[in-house]
Design an enzyme around this catalytic site. Sequence first.
Site, PDB file in Angstrom:
ATOM      1  N   TYR A  51       0.803  -1.222   0.000  1.00  0.00           N
ATOM      2  CA  TYR A  51       0.000   0.000   0.000  1.00  0.00           C
ATOM      3  C   TYR A  51       0.838   1.275   0.000  1.00  0.00           C
ATOM      4  O   TYR A  51       0.288   2.371  -0.146  1.00  0.00           O
ATOM      5  CB  TYR A  51      -0.944   0.000   1.212  1.00  0.00           C
ATOM      6  CG  TYR A  51      -1.898  -1.163   1.227  1.00  0.00           C
ATOM      7  CD1 TYR A  51      -3.010  -1.193   0.392  1.00  0.00           C
ATOM      8  CD2 TYR A  51      -1.676  -2.255   2.077  1.00  0.00           C
ATOM      9  CE1 TYR A  51      -3.884  -2.271   0.407  1.00  0.00           C
ATOM     10  CE2 TYR A  51      -2.539  -3.336   2.088  1.00  0.00           C
ATOM     11  CZ  TYR A  51      -3.644  -3.340   1.244  1.00  0.00           C
ATOM     12  OH  TYR A  51      -4.499  -4.413   1.247  1.00  0.00           O
ATOM     13  N   HIS A  82      -4.566   5.999  -1.647  1.00  0.00           N
ATOM     14  CA  HIS A  82      -5.302   5.862  -0.387  1.00  0.00           C
ATOM     15  C   HIS A  82      -4.408   6.100   0.829  1.00  0.00           C
ATOM     16  O   HIS A  82      -4.909   6.200   1.947  1.00  0.00           O
ATOM     17  CB  HIS A  82      -5.918   4.466  -0.314  1.00  0.00           C
ATOM     18  CG  HIS A  82      -7.324   4.444   0.207  1.00  0.00           C
ATOM     19  ND1 HIS A  82      -8.170   5.541   0.201  1.00  0.00           N
ATOM     20  CD2 HIS A  82      -8.071   3.438   0.755  1.00  0.00           C
ATOM     21  CE1 HIS A  82      -9.342   5.220   0.705  1.00  0.00           C
ATOM     22  NE2 HIS A  82      -9.301   3.948   1.063  1.00  0.00           N
ATOM     23  N   TYR A 133      -6.003  -0.851   9.225  1.00  0.00           N
ATOM     24  CA  TYR A 133      -6.549  -0.794   7.869  1.00  0.00           C
ATOM     25  C   TYR A 133      -7.637   0.285   7.847  1.00  0.00           C
ATOM     26  O   TYR A 133      -8.270   0.582   8.851  1.00  0.00           O
ATOM     27  CB  TYR A 133      -7.067  -2.147   7.359  1.00  0.00           C
ATOM     28  CG  TYR A 133      -5.932  -3.098   7.036  1.00  0.00           C
ATOM     29  CD1 TYR A 133      -5.254  -3.002   5.830  1.00  0.00           C
ATOM     30  CD2 TYR A 133      -5.513  -4.046   7.962  1.00  0.00           C
ATOM     31  CE1 TYR A 133      -4.191  -3.845   5.539  1.00  0.00           C
ATOM     32  CE2 TYR A 133      -4.450  -4.893   7.691  1.00  0.00           C
ATOM     33  CZ  TYR A 133      -3.787  -4.772   6.473  1.00  0.00           C
ATOM     34  OH  TYR A 133      -2.726  -5.584   6.192  1.00  0.00           O
ATOM     35  N   ASN A 160     -10.710   0.846   6.828  1.00  0.00           N
ATOM     36  CA  ASN A 160     -12.113   0.729   7.225  1.00  0.00           C
ATOM     37  C   ASN A 160     -12.337   0.727   8.731  1.00  0.00           C
ATOM     38  O   ASN A 160     -13.462   0.925   9.188  1.00  0.00           O
ATOM     39  CB  ASN A 160     -12.722  -0.544   6.628  1.00  0.00           C
ATOM     40  CG  ASN A 160     -12.811  -0.497   5.119  1.00  0.00           C
ATOM     41  OD1 ASN A 160     -12.361   0.467   4.490  1.00  0.00           O
ATOM     42  ND2 ASN A 160     -13.369  -1.530   4.525  1.00  0.00           N
ATOM     43  N   ASN A 216     -14.348   5.536   3.567  1.00  0.00           N
ATOM     44  CA  ASN A 216     -14.583   4.535   4.611  1.00  0.00           C
ATOM     45  C   ASN A 216     -13.822   4.824   5.903  1.00  0.00           C
ATOM     46  O   ASN A 216     -14.304   4.501   6.994  1.00  0.00           O
ATOM     47  CB  ASN A 216     -14.221   3.142   4.095  1.00  0.00           C
ATOM     48  CG  ASN A 216     -15.223   2.633   3.072  1.00  0.00           C
ATOM     49  OD1 ASN A 216     -16.398   2.974   3.121  1.00  0.00           O
ATOM     50  ND2 ASN A 216     -14.756   1.832   2.134  1.00  0.00           N
TER      51      ASN A 216
END
Length: 203
Positions: free
Chosen positions: A14, A19, A64, A66, A113
């Site tokens: 990531y 993001h 993470y 969410n 999110n």
Amino acid sequence: MFIIAGLGNPGLPYEGTRHNVGFDVIDAIADEYNISVDYRKNRALIGKGIIEGQKVILAKPQTYMNLSGESIRGLADYYKIDEEAELIVIYDDVSLDVGQLRIRKKGSAGGHNGIKSIISHLGTDVFLRIKVGVGEKPKKYDLADYVLGHFSKEERQQMEEGYHRAVKAVEMMVSGEIEAAMNEFNRKAKKDAARSGEETKRS
């Protein structure tokens, strides 16, 4: 004391994705103020330092995206901050051009999110935030694929400039100059958009 939290996903796959710009801004702040963000607390990597005379906690939730709210809630409770005045959340926004900033005092999650999770766990949508533009999703792209994708070389340069502006915005905000920061950085985005429109008309 302020908690300055950048949102993202942990792990090598990531790194450098759209993001994870919240993590990237935290890294930029840490570099500027020589703060080591390497201590684990409440499911986050954190670092303590001073910015413009104010004590700050830099945080990168490791839950993470969410589940970001779980970590933020724990940190806010542990350090006993006023979430509405002493929490700054930094995250990506697909509705803004690459590298542009937008500062807000409150608002809905807008489909993000990480912000949905934070609003749910804090029980309020009133907290300071810095949105960092990552560019609009191309029509044929899936949104999840887009935000988990990487920037082009040109976009990366624009993002580095955006991170520099975000550091300056944080400095103003922890100094109590929130309205001034909004006027400074939100207005620039509007000016840039207007200028772009004028250039399009001329061409």
